[in-house]
Enzyme design. Sequence first.
Site, PDB file in Angstrom:
ATOM      1  N   GLY A 152       0.787  -1.217   0.000  1.00 42.63           N
ATOM      2  CA  GLY A 152       0.000   0.000   0.000  1.00 42.63           C
ATOM      3  C   GLY A 152       0.822   1.272   0.000  1.00 42.63           C
ATOM      4  N   CYS A 153       0.224   2.336   0.533  1.00 41.59           N
ATOM      5  CA  CYS A 153       0.781   3.678   0.392  1.00 41.59           C
ATOM      6  C   CYS A 153       2.099   3.888   1.135  1.00 41.59           C
ATOM      7  CB  CYS A 153      -0.245   4.710   0.879  1.00 41.59           C
ATOM      8  SG  CYS A 153      -1.747   4.776  -0.121  1.00 41.59           S
ATOM      9  N   TYR A 154       2.373   3.082   2.161  1.00 40.95           N
ATOM     10  CA  TYR A 154       3.600   3.284   2.930  1.00 40.95           C
ATOM     11  C   TYR A 154       4.768   2.448   2.404  1.00 40.95           C
ATOM     12  CZ  TYR A 154       2.701  -1.212   5.273  1.00 40.95           C
ATOM     13  OH  TYR A 154       2.482  -2.537   5.542  1.00 40.95           O
TER      14      TYR A 154
END
Length: 386
Positions: free
Chosen positions: A153-155
């Site tokens: 995901g985004c991290y």
Amino acid sequence: MRSFITAIGTANPAHGFPQLKIAEFMSDAVSMTEEERQRLFTLYRATGIKHRYSVLPDFGTAFEDSDFFKPGEKAAMPSVAERMTLYRKEALPLSIAAIENCLDQLKSFSKDKITHLITVSCTGMYAPGLDLDIVQSLGLPHSVNRTCVNFMGCYAAFSALKVSDAICKSDKNAVVLMVCVELCTIHYQKSMNWDHILSNAIFGDGAAAVVIQGDKPKGVALSPELFHCDLLPEGRKDMAWSIADFGFEMILSSYVPSMIKGGIKELTSKLLSKLSYNVDEIDYFAIHPGGKKILEVIKDELEIKKVKCQQSFDVLAEYGNMSSPSILFVLKRIMHDLQNDFSSKRILSFAFGPGLTMESMVLEVVTSGFAKTLEGDKELINIGAV
């Protein structure tokens, strides 16, 4: 031993659309009533996003004219296999564009110096994968060390930077090429589910490439001082990413900003206390532009002046949330703004993702033209002489 981010390159697909044009596409897709349509446009205006990019040339056209998201019942939506075929076609050229933009910033840099390749993506996968395609396209040695960071995901860029940092600290001759590429828009969900509506409203496509080296650089570079990760298990169901029959489905609850608000001070305190810094000593805040409310919550909770995190708001406005590459777009802007600034500065960076995972790191800005004592070093290092 330290690692140094010496260049960041970015790229977006050729097809860009105003945010409200995409809203028209989305409202037509599910045949919204006039009242529902007005609520949708209110949401799109509130996102703080003005523009987004997609590999799909018809993402902002009338839904009935779409070649990929054909009108009709849900069964008419593209299958996972069809979406992955498109991902395989589009991810490589977008990655190469970002890599070229990155390497162009390094004078006299030879691709033969690259010892490690790390690829990052959560919007598509195949094997033999993107890493091998990049090796072949760039003509890298077949012996280059490859690592794939998938579906985080985004991290995820933080995870890849941690790996890069560890590699470079163990070998000063290491040169890591890190590539994040996400084609979020190919996973559009034709649904009136609020989680899907919210996801459709903020995500865009993009790629970023980074060179991380173990050797001290010339010019402006970013050197990680410390990483810190924490979890908010109560948010496990509020930010999730799963593979369904008709694409990858993102669950992004409207409660996420509130949960981040409850945890951001503690996260920051734990990280900075290990370095004996306080928030006032941070010059820039590179916050993952996951959404306008997330940015505003962090700014307000940490009492940050907006000028110190303006790059995050700007990236959100111009590109939307591109998942893993987004934070690198922010860091690239900060590096650009530092080109003529030779004073010592520090960056505090955050990103968030499924779990609910909260990642953070402190980066020191290292530039030519000044001397300073590195934390833990006994000798004075003249950066300007490198």
